[in-house]
Design a protein around this motif. Structure first.
Motif, mmCIF file in Angstrom:
data_model
loop_
_atom_site.group_PDB
_atom_site.id
_atom_site.type_symbol
_atom_site.label_atom_id
_atom_site.label_comp_id
_atom_site.label_asym_id
_atom_site.label_seq_id
_atom_site.Cartn_x
_atom_site.Cartn_y
_atom_site.Cartn_z
ATOM 1 N N GLN A 1 -2.679 5.902 0.776
ATOM 2 C CA GLN A 1 -3.913 5.105 0.738
ATOM 3 C C GLN A 1 -4.782 5.352 1.976
ATOM 4 O O GLN A 1 -4.273 5.794 3.025
ATOM 5 N N ALA B 1 0.848 -1.213 0.000
ATOM 6 C CA ALA B 1 0.000 0.000 0.000
ATOM 7 C C ALA B 1 0.872 1.247 0.000
ATOM 8 O O ALA B 1 1.855 1.340 0.751
ATOM 9 N N HIS B 2 0.497 2.198 -0.847
ATOM 10 C CA HIS B 2 1.219 3.481 -0.853
ATOM 11 C C HIS B 2 0.828 4.292 0.389
ATOM 12 O O HIS B 2 -0.268 4.148 0.925
ATOM 13 N N ASN B 3 1.759 5.170 0.800
ATOM 14 C CA ASN B 3 1.559 6.009 1.991
ATOM 15 C C ASN B 3 0.334 6.933 1.916
ATOM 16 O O ASN B 3 -0.051 7.491 2.933
ATOM 17 N N CYS C 1 3.705 -0.792 3.775
ATOM 18 C CA CYS C 1 3.360 0.536 3.243
ATOM 19 C C CYS C 1 4.664 1.229 2.897
ATOM 20 O O CYS C 1 5.700 0.961 3.512
ATOM 21 N N GLN D 1 -4.039 0.862 4.609
ATOM 22 C CA GLN D 1 -2.672 0.812 5.150
ATOM 23 C C GLN D 1 -2.608 -0.175 6.326
ATOM 24 O O GLN D 1 -1.639 -0.921 6.460
ATOM 25 N N ALA E 1 -2.449 -3.836 5.105
ATOM 26 C CA ALA E 1 -1.381 -4.190 4.152
ATOM 27 C C ALA E 1 -0.203 -4.879 4.839
ATOM 28 O O ALA E 1 0.007 -4.722 6.047
ATOM 29 N N PRO F 1 -0.064 7.745 8.226
ATOM 30 C CA PRO F 1 1.085 6.929 8.650
ATOM 31 C C PRO F 1 2.108 7.708 9.477
ATOM 32 O O PRO F 1 2.741 7.148 10.370
#
Ligand code: 13P
Ligand code: SF4
Length: 296
Positions: free
Chosen positions: A22, A18-20, A33, A27, A30, A235
């Motif tokens: 999302q 997962a991208h930061n 991340c 997140q 996942a 995050p």
């Protein structure tokens, strides 16, 4: 829903990246991340047979370029990147030719077909290193003009720009930043290199999304203004609950990064949707540019 997703991932030997930016529930479920560079490297090394990419299309495509033997899934096929759509291989090849065939550095936020006509890729985390590694004093960078101007300010090479930009980072103004600094005078300002040059001039540090998380952790400061998409607030606040983080502007909200839901993700694992593939001719050429970056 989260338990169901984790069970399906286990049963199918799938890894969820997962991208930061999302949504937080994505997140939280996942396996990993990160920023674009970390996720590409993870995709290139995973032993899982299936990569579920919670991000936007170019990120899943990069995983498909690196791992042709694996199944790469994007849970919502509508999640794209408007900046990636601002360049196409025909126009890029024409511009490269007009400039005397100088090397092309392409931001990973681009299609596989554009990567295939590029010499090397870069991400926000390694752009200066990539540019300085090139054996030419003139370079064409695409698609992000702001990232290219940031690179130009940090190298002696002549950089030719492509007129692309992130519609969200590009809206941040110096005035927005000055207002945020007035509201939070004790905070450091960290900016993403997709922001315009006059915004980067005001930054205490310029970082990729994961670079921002690391910078905030290593700093003695207790509060930070973030010049990036507001999804990063989750995050970074989770990593440092005792520190304070403020968005430089609430306008920086990427709808495409919020298109994946827990329902999409569960369906994706259950039904193997949506498989992202790249035609082999294009994949092989694009791999050259992506792999050169990863090796570096
Ligand atoms: P990062 O590689 O810094 O995570 O950035 C990706 C992106 O799309 C920024 O808009
Ligand atoms: Fe593309 Fe900008 Fe969204 Fe990143 S934040 S995916 S660059 S539109």
């Amino acid at each position: 829903m989260k338990e169901k997703i984790r069970r399906l991932a286990r049963e199918k030997n799938a890894i969820i990246l997962a991208h930061n930016y999302q949504p937080k529930e994505i997140q939280d479920v996942a396996d990993l991340c990160g920023d674009s560079l970390e996720l590409s490297i993870k995709a290139s090394k995973t032993s899982a047979g299936i990569i579920v990419f919670c991000g936007v299309h170019f990120m899943a495509e990069t995983a498909a370029i690196l791992c042709p033997e694996k199944t790469v899934l994007l849970p919502n096929p509508d999640a794209g990147c408007p900046m990636a759509d601002m360049v196409d291989p025909v126009a890029l090849t024409a511009k490269k030719k007009a400039l005397g065939n100088i090397p092309v550095v392409t931001y990973v936020n681009s299609s596989a077909a554009v990567k295939a006509v590029s010499d090397i890729c870069c991400t926000s985390a390694n752009v200066i290193k990539v540019v300085n590694s090139i054996n030419s004093n003139e370079i064409l960078m695409t698609p992000d003009k702001n990232l290219a101007q940031y690179a130009a300010a940090n190298t002696s090479k002549k950089i030719h720009l492509w007129d692309g930009y992130c519609p969200f980072h590009n809206t941040l103004t110096a005035q927005d930043v000055k207002k945020a600094k007035m509201d939070h005078p004790e905070a450091l300002f960290i900016a993403h290199p997709e922001c315009p040059p006059e915004v980067l001039d005001l930054a205490d540090s310029i970082q990729s999304t994961s670079g921002m998380i690391k910078f905030a952790g290593a700093s003695d400061h207790l509060s930070f203004i973030l010049g990036t998409e507001t999804g990063l607030l989750y995050p970074i606040s989770k990593a440092y609950p005792d520190k304070k983080f403020y968005p430089a502007s609430k306008k920086m909200y990427c709808m495409d990064m919020k298109k994946i839901s827990l329902e999409n993700l569960a369906d994706s694992l259950k039904n193997m949707t949506y498989v992202i593939t790249v035609p082999e001719e294009i994949r092989k050429k694009a791999l050259g540019a992506v792999q050169k970056m990863i090796n570096l």
